[in-house]
Every structure is written in C-alpha cells, then in structure tokens.
Design an enzyme around this catalytic site. Structure first.
Site, short mmCIF file in Angstrom:
data_model
loop_
_atom_site.label_atom_id
_atom_site.label_comp_id
_atom_site.label_asym_id
_atom_site.label_seq_id
_atom_site.Cartn_x
_atom_site.Cartn_y
_atom_site.Cartn_z
N ASP A 5 -9.12 -5.22 -5.53
CA ASP A 5 -8.69 -4.14 -4.64
C ASP A 5 -9.42 -2.85 -5.04
O ASP A 5 -9.30 -2.40 -6.17
CB ASP A 5 -7.18 -3.97 -4.77
CG ASP A 5 -6.58 -3.03 -3.73
OD1 ASP A 5 -7.34 -2.24 -3.13
OD2 ASP A 5 -5.36 -3.10 -3.54
N HIS B 262 -7.25 -5.97 -1.31
CA HIS B 262 -6.12 -5.11 -0.97
C HIS B 262 -5.12 -5.80 -0.05
O HIS B 262 -3.94 -5.46 -0.03
CB HIS B 262 -6.63 -3.83 -0.31
CG HIS B 262 -5.58 -2.78 -0.10
ND1 HIS B 262 -4.91 -2.18 -1.14
CD2 HIS B 262 -5.10 -2.22 1.05
CE1 HIS B 262 -4.05 -1.29 -0.66
NE2 HIS B 262 -4.14 -1.30 0.66
N SER C 67 0.84 -1.19 0.00
CA SER C 67 0.00 0.00 0.00
C SER C 67 0.89 1.25 0.00
O SER C 67 1.69 1.43 -0.91
CB SER C 67 -0.96 -0.06 1.19
OG SER C 67 -2.02 0.83 1.04
#
Length: 447
Positions: A381, A412, A267
């Site tokens: 995601d 995700h 991320s």
C-alpha cells in the site's frame, strides 16, 4: 500495444485516501462529455479538444503535439472507425470516462480524465478490457450461501440506499457495517475495476456474517451538496453520522444479533473508526483496514512523491504541481479556529474539515476505547503505508484487545500483486484476498 501515456503523473496523485471532498458530474453528464471529446479527436478538431484541457495538459499537449499523437496512434492501430461503448468510473478524485474505440486493426479504450471543474486533466489510449470482468464473484463467495435485500440507512433528508447481505442458514448472525474511504464512493466502494466492499460482503456472508454496505452521502447527494456549497462539512457529516445510524438500525433488524454489530472502516473510514467507537461504546468491535494515523494533508504529499518516483525524474510541470500541493498543505497547517467558518476550499475541502481532523487525534481516541480492535494493513500500500501500521502497533500493541495483521503482497484495496503498487493496478479487475476475508470472519466469530 504498449500504453500510450499522454497525461502527467499529477492526474493520479490522490487515490482513495486523498481528495476528501469532490463533487462530480452525474454519470450521464460525464459519459456524454467523454464521448463528445473523442468525437473531436475523430473529426481532427484538435483546437477544440485542447480548449477543453486544464492548464497542465495545455502545456504538455498543445494542439500540434495532440495532432501528431493522434496521427501516430492511427499509424499503429489503423484509422479510427467508430465508438463502441462508454463507461465511467471514479478514481483519484477524478471522473474517468473510458470510451471504447474501434480502429481498423485493434480496439482501444480512450481514457479521458475530468477534474472537478469538468476540464480534461489526462488522456490515455489503452488496450480495451471487458467492463464485466470485475462483476465476477470472488472464488471464495458462494452465492447460494447468502441473499441480499435493499436497506435504507438513516432518516430524513440524508436517507441512503444500501444493500444488506444475509446468510441463508443459521442466525442470529453477527453484522458488519462497511464504512467508506474518502471521496464520493458507492456502496461497493468501486475503485477502477475493483469492488472491495462487495467482495467483503459476499465473502463474509458466505461464512455466516451479515454485512451492510450503502451509498456514501457525498455520492448520493452530490447535486445537493453542489447546490448549497460545502459549508461546514466535516467527517462527522461525511462519514460518522451515517455509520452510527446504520449500527442503530441493524440492532433492531430481524435475524441479527444486536450485541454483535461491528464497524469495518477502510482508508479514511478506518482513520475515523475510533471516533465511531467512541460515540457508540456498545459496538462489539472495530476493524480498521489501511487506516491512516498521520495528517491527511501530509499523506497527500507523500503519495505525490511516491508516484513521481515511479517515472524517474519528475518533469518540470509535475514539479510545479508538487510545489503547488506543498503550498496548499502549508495553508492547511496555518488554519486556526478563527477560520472555521471560512467558505474557501483548501485541497478541495473547507477549513472546518481540516480543523475537525486536527482536533480528533485517531491514536489518542483509540487508546481510550474498550472495544476490541482488528487492524489490517497491506504491505504494498503506497497510500496508507507500513509507517501508519507501525504507529498503530506502537500506540496499541500493549493492549490485549487489539490484534494486528500485515499482508506483504496486498495493496490499498487488499488485492494481491507484485512489485511496486501503482494507480494502474486499480483498473485491473481483482478481488480482496481470501486470507483477509478468512481472518476477518474468524475474528468476528470469536467475539
């Protein structure tokens, strides 16, 4: 029993990649607050409960409506009897307390969501799930194939406790440093009922790769940051400095191959991974899991629109929140270098934070790197989407040292699912997909 939803979608708008800076209460403070709030409901002190709501919740769930909701709940689940336990998690930039409540006909978790100011921003009643479910090792992790020991990352005032996972046979081993996403993450990058960094550490160590994970600075020193204020915080202090320290330390750690130390960023950690590679050209390679290529503030708006779409036509209150978010994003866009010292927070981060991200373009930096890159993306995601993955490919696809992999069914957290991904998924215990661990291990071992 179908979940009774009492909060607005806004509670879940910024997950993992969003909300770059939040300071939360300690676990004791948060769990005590959750228990006390449920006690107000049990005593039918609805005025006191509503007094703890944020503005949106007070509008959506005034005292009379909260009373009706509690009475309807007891009509379905039976009279409230007692609290059985409590646990706290961090999700979507919020503190979430789950108070397990025994009603006469069933056991439910009362989920109380607290914002950064300690106000109640969401309230749910959901079927109780065992907290221990997420503690089970993933099926691909063989716990007799590795051992773990405590490892301190960094020196001086920002020393961070961590865990070094080492294979039990072979060596010297390649090593991977796990770099968190946004928010005050723990060493396992715990999100809801999932621990993706623990899964990666155990899975990779099973395949002969050492892994270091550690508490993020903004979690370990939350009280310190709260006391002195955010100041000039950027991702350099939030993420990059500690990752570089970890790499340097691993190069002198017995049993590890100093020429094969890798960074794995997830991320926001993946977004800034090229900056880490730029700062340390001797890294053996960079792994980017769901790294964004677009401005963080733009992703916040995109996530918000997506989540509002899940419930159909957004309510008036939710639309107001979306408009407020757009207004804050516009302020971020208008920042100039003259604002760098401003103490005011925009989207929970100082001006210096946003200006720093703007100055360091991820794709431009990545194009100039000599190290090999592995870029992975989950097809389900909604926080960092295929739009970003395609931008990685467009920018770096012609470079022979860059490998791309898309997993259509992963979210995700790189956990398998079906249909549209939602924030509720993160509360269900799951594991990083075995295919991801296998691909990571093969790529690292081939360097």
């Amino acid at each position: 029993m179908q979940k009774l939803l009492l909060s607005l979608t806004w509670v879940w708008m910024m997950v993992a990649i969003g909300a770059p800076w939040t300071v939360h209460g300690t676990p004791v403070e948060v769990t005590s607050a959750g228990k006390a709030f449920v006690e107000l409901l049990a005593k039918e002190n609805f005025a006191g409960a509503v007094g703890q709501f944020d503005d949106t919740m007070q509008t959506a769930l005034p005292e009379t409506k909260l009373r009706d909701t509690w009475q309807t709940l007891q009509a379905q689940a039976g009279p409230f009897q007692q609290q059985l336990g409590v646990r706290a998690i961090q999700l979507a930039g919020y503190d979430v307390v789950l108070v397990t409540c025994q009603f006469s006909q069933m056991t439910l978790d009362t989920k109380v969501v607290f914002d950064a100011q300690g106000r109640v921003a969401g309230l749910f009643f959901v079927p109780s799930q065992p907290a221990a479910a997420a503690s089970e090792p993933p099926p691909y992790a063989h716990t007799n194939a590795f051992q773990e020991r405590e490892f301190i990352v960094g020196h001086g005032e920002w020393r961070l406790p961590g865990t070094l996972t080492l294979p039990t046979t072979g060596g010297p081993w390649p090593a991977v440093v796990l770099v968190h996403g946004s928010g005050p993450n723990d060493r396992n990058e715990t999100i809801g009922a999932n621990k993706p960094f623990r899964d990666l550490a155990w899975g990779l160590a099973t395949k002969g790769i050492a892994v270091l994970r550690y508490e993020k600075r903004t979690k370990e020193y939350a009280d310190k940051f709260k006391a002195v204020g955010v100041g000039q915080l950027t991702v350099q202090e939030e993420i990059i400095e500690d990752a570089l320290s970890a790499v340097t330390q691993l190069r002198t750690t017995k049993g590890l191959d100093p020429k094969r130390v890798f960074i794995l960023g997830h991320s926001l950690g993946g977004t800034v991974a090229p900056r880490i590679g730029q700062a340390d050209p001797n890294l053996a390679g960079l792994i980017i899991l769901a790294g964004a290529t677009r401005p963080l503030e733009d992703l916040m708006v995109e996530q918000t629109r997506y989540l509002l779409s899940l419930s159909g036509k957004p309510s008036g209150e939710a639309q107001v929140k979306l408009d407020q978010l757009r207004a804050e994003v516009a302020k971020v866009k208008r920042l100039t270098d003259a604002d760098v010292a401003s103490p005011a927070l925009l989207l929970q981060a100082p001006a210096a934070y946003w200006l720093d991200l703007r100055e360091h373009d991820t794709l431009t930096i990545a194009k100039g790197l000599k190290q090999p890159l592995l870029i992975l993306q989950g097809g389900r995601d909604y926080q960092v989407t295929e739009v970003d993955f395609n931008r990685w490919q467009a920018a770096l696809g012609a470079q022979p040292n860059v490998t791309f992999k898309l997993y259509p069914k992963l979210n995700h957290l790189f956990v398998t699912g079906e249909g549209k991904s939602t924030p509720d998924e993160y509360e269900k215990p799951g594991h990083v997909a075995e295919a991801v661990v296998t691909d990571l291990a093969e790529w690292v071992q081939s360097r």
